[in-house]
Design a protein around this motif. Structure first.
Motif, PDB file in Angstrom:
ATOM      1  N   ALA A  87      -8.865  -7.774   6.928  1.00 17.97           N
ATOM      2  CA  ALA A  87      -9.157  -6.169   5.341  1.00 17.97           C
ATOM      3  C   ALA A  87      -9.912  -5.213   6.276  1.00 17.97           C
ATOM      4  O   ALA A  87     -11.512  -5.381   6.050  1.00 17.97           O
ATOM      5  N   GLY A  88      -9.465  -4.385   7.507  1.00 20.75           N
ATOM      6  CA  GLY A  88     -10.479  -3.981   8.233  1.00 20.75           C
ATOM      7  C   GLY A  88      -9.391  -2.565   7.811  1.00 20.75           C
ATOM      8  O   GLY A  88      -8.303  -2.431   7.977  1.00 20.75           O
ATOM      9  N   PRO A  89     -10.230  -1.017   8.750  1.00 17.15           N
ATOM     10  CA  PRO A  89      -9.536  -0.284   9.112  1.00 17.15           C
ATOM     11  C   PRO A  89      -8.232   0.018  10.204  1.00 17.15           C
ATOM     12  O   PRO A  89      -8.725   0.468  11.388  1.00 17.15           O
ATOM     13  N   GLY A  90      -7.547  -0.569  10.482  1.00 20.40           N
ATOM     14  CA  GLY A  90      -6.488  -0.341  11.624  1.00 20.40           C
ATOM     15  C   GLY A  90      -5.815   0.532  11.143  1.00 20.40           C
ATOM     16  O   GLY A  90      -5.368   0.695  12.683  1.00 20.40           O
ATOM     17  N   PHE A  91      -5.867   1.694  10.922  1.00 22.44           N
ATOM     18  CA  PHE A  91      -5.329   3.067  10.748  1.00 22.44           C
ATOM     19  C   PHE A  91      -6.010   3.711  11.622  1.00 22.44           C
ATOM     20  O   PHE A  91      -5.855   4.597  12.328  1.00 22.44           O
ATOM     21  N   ALA A  92      -7.364   3.156  12.095  1.00 22.48           N
ATOM     22  CA  ALA A  92      -7.897   4.107  12.725  1.00 22.48           C
ATOM     23  C   ALA A  92      -7.218   3.981  14.132  1.00 22.48           C
ATOM     24  O   ALA A  92      -7.998   5.029  15.167  1.00 22.48           O
ATOM     25  N   PHE A 146      -5.637   8.416   8.423  1.00 20.42           N
ATOM     26  CA  PHE A 146      -5.597   7.518   7.403  1.00 20.42           C
ATOM     27  C   PHE A 146      -4.477   8.222   6.868  1.00 20.42           C
ATOM     28  O   PHE A 146      -3.487   7.693   6.526  1.00 20.42           O
ATOM     29  N   ALA A 147      -4.812   9.059   5.915  1.00 19.08           N
ATOM     30  CA  ALA A 147      -3.348  10.561   5.849  1.00 19.08           C
ATOM     31  C   ALA A 147      -2.001  10.576   7.088  1.00 19.08           C
ATOM     32  O   ALA A 147      -0.868  10.255   6.761  1.00 19.08           O
ATOM     33  N   ARG A 148      -2.035  10.433   8.074  1.00 18.09           N
ATOM     34  CA  ARG A 148      -1.428  10.778   8.920  1.00 18.09           C
ATOM     35  C   ARG A 148      -0.619   9.103   9.153  1.00 18.09           C
ATOM     36  O   ARG A 148       0.200   9.147   9.108  1.00 18.09           O
ATOM     37  N   PHE A 149      -1.589   8.316   8.876  1.00 14.46           N
ATOM     38  CA  PHE A 149      -0.311   6.584   9.413  1.00 14.46           C
ATOM     39  C   PHE A 149       0.234   6.734   7.304  1.00 14.46           C
ATOM     40  O   PHE A 149       1.193   5.826   7.419  1.00 14.46           O
ATOM     41  N   LEU A 150      -0.635   7.048   6.587  1.00 10.95           N
ATOM     42  CA  LEU A 150       0.149   6.634   5.047  1.00 10.95           C
ATOM     43  C   LEU A 150       1.601   7.455   5.085  1.00 10.95           C
ATOM     44  O   LEU A 150       2.666   7.624   5.258  1.00 10.95           O
ATOM     45  N   THR A 151       1.674   8.650   5.690  1.00  8.51           N
ATOM     46  CA  THR A 151       3.149   9.739   5.507  1.00  8.51           C
ATOM     47  C   THR A 151       4.243   8.828   6.357  1.00  8.51           C
ATOM     48  O   THR A 151       5.061   8.653   6.400  1.00  8.51           O
ATOM     49  N   ALA A 152       3.433   8.207   7.891  1.00  9.02           N
ATOM     50  CA  ALA A 152       4.972   7.687   8.413  1.00  9.02           C
ATOM     51  C   ALA A 152       4.951   6.067   8.616  1.00  9.02           C
ATOM     52  O   ALA A 152       6.190   5.812   8.933  1.00  9.02           O
ATOM     53  N   GLU A 153       3.976   5.869   8.080  1.00 10.16           N
ATOM     54  CA  GLU A 153       4.612   3.899   7.749  1.00 10.16           C
ATOM     55  C   GLU A 153       5.393   4.077   5.635  1.00 10.16           C
ATOM     56  O   GLU A 153       5.810   3.215   5.892  1.00 10.16           O
ATOM     57  N   SER A 154       4.844   5.234   5.325  1.00 10.32           N
ATOM     58  CA  SER A 154       5.406   4.905   3.710  1.00 10.32           C
ATOM     59  C   SER A 154       6.148   5.906   3.158  1.00 10.32           C
ATOM     60  O   SER A 154       7.522   5.871   2.724  1.00 10.32           O
ATOM     61  N   GLY A 155       6.758   7.217   3.898  1.00 11.34           N
ATOM     62  CA  GLY A 155       7.051   8.180   3.984  1.00 11.34           C
ATOM     63  C   GLY A 155       6.744   9.546   3.030  1.00 11.34           C
ATOM     64  O   GLY A 155       7.577  10.227   2.516  1.00 11.34           O
ATOM     65  N   ALA A 156       5.338   8.627   2.261  1.00  9.76           N
ATOM     66  CA  ALA A 156       5.054   9.313   1.417  1.00  9.76           C
ATOM     67  C   ALA A 156       4.702  11.003   1.444  1.00  9.76           C
ATOM     68  O   ALA A 156       3.914  10.753   2.983  1.00  9.76           O
TER      69      ALA A 156
END
Length: 260
Positions: A87-92, A146-156
């Motif tokens: 439960a930590g900010p791995g996306f960083a 975080f936004a870049r990680f979400l886009t790369a991993e989810s496609g959203a």
């Protein structure tokens, strides 16, 4: 009985797991163990993925490894944990660094492992959300990562992601959480995300979704959902939001285990 393990750094609202366990009903036990994490500078090229150094960030907690991880892992094993989520900010650590972090955790624990960052991405895909609003809980650098990680991993696509200004204010209680979510929400967003494991959201998920009129994903909620996903468990728990009311895409016969 399904037992799930969670490692969390200081500052996490660990009592949220107690509330989530109550809302899940019987048959599932959540075991949360505080781990004294190591800290890395996420702007360090050795720690970040090779897409170029980013802005300097404060130290980011990462799971302890080796001997320092052993006591927490042993406690979770004795509790019968079948999967482990950090439960930590791995996306960083950027995308590649986040993947490496989870691989190292799985190897050290000998269990399927993930992190809250991947939990958000997987939950977004589960809901089919295509346009995301991210509440302002991080400063500009972490918000961008975080936004870049979400886009790369989810496609959203992240359509709204304001940054927090100054020290984050406590956001316990429905009124404060609703204000935080509305600070990011825009009409085109199909889901609103409230990252940050210090947020106590378990008791307010259905109310938040009613106020906003769309699915809401929060850090501790998706962390638990991710652990269930790792163990192939589906739980219908409407009080934990739209994410916990999704049916499996394929209904398997009762005598046939779901595919891994």
């Amino acid at each position: 009985m399904t037992s799930l393990g969670f490692l969390y750094p200081e500052g996490t609202a660990a009592d949220d797991y107690v509330r989530v366990e109550q809302l899940l009903g019987g048959g599932i036990r959540l075991h949360a163990v505080r781990a004294a994490p190591a800290s890395v500078d996420a702007s360090d090229p050795a720690a970040a993925a090779p897409d170029g150094p980013g802005p300097a960030l404060t130290a980011v907690p990462v799971p302890p490894d080796g001997e320092r991880l052993a006591p927490a892992v042993e406690e979770l094993r004795l509790a019968g944990a079948e999967a482990l989520v950090w439960a930590g900010p791995g996306f960083a650590l950027r995308q590649e660094g986040a993947h490496a972090q989870v691989r190292a955790l799985a190897l050290a624990a000998g269990l399927p492992a993930s992190s809250t960052s991947f939990a958000f991405a997987h939950a977004v895909r589960e809901l089919g959300a295509e346009r995301l609003a991210v509440a302002p809980v991080y400063g500009p650098e972490l918000t961008e990562r975080f936004a870049r990680f979400l886009t790369a991993e989810s496609g959203a696509r992240v359509v709204s992601a304001p940054s927090a200004t100054g020290a984050p204010a406590p956001a316990d209680g429905l009124t404060a959480l609703t204000e935080l979510a509305r600070a990011a929400d825009v009409p085109e967003a199909t889901a609103v995300l409230l990252p940050g494991t210090p947020l106590r959201t378990a008791a307010h998920l259905t109310a938040l979704e009613q106020h906003l009129g769309k699915p809401v994903l929060t850090a501790n909620q998706v962390t638990v959902w991710e652990a269930l996903r790792l163990t192939d468990r589906r739980v219908n728990a409407p009080r934990l939001g739209a994410l916990f009311t999704r049916e499996p895409l394929v209904q398997m016969p009762a005598d046939r285990p779901p595919p891994r």
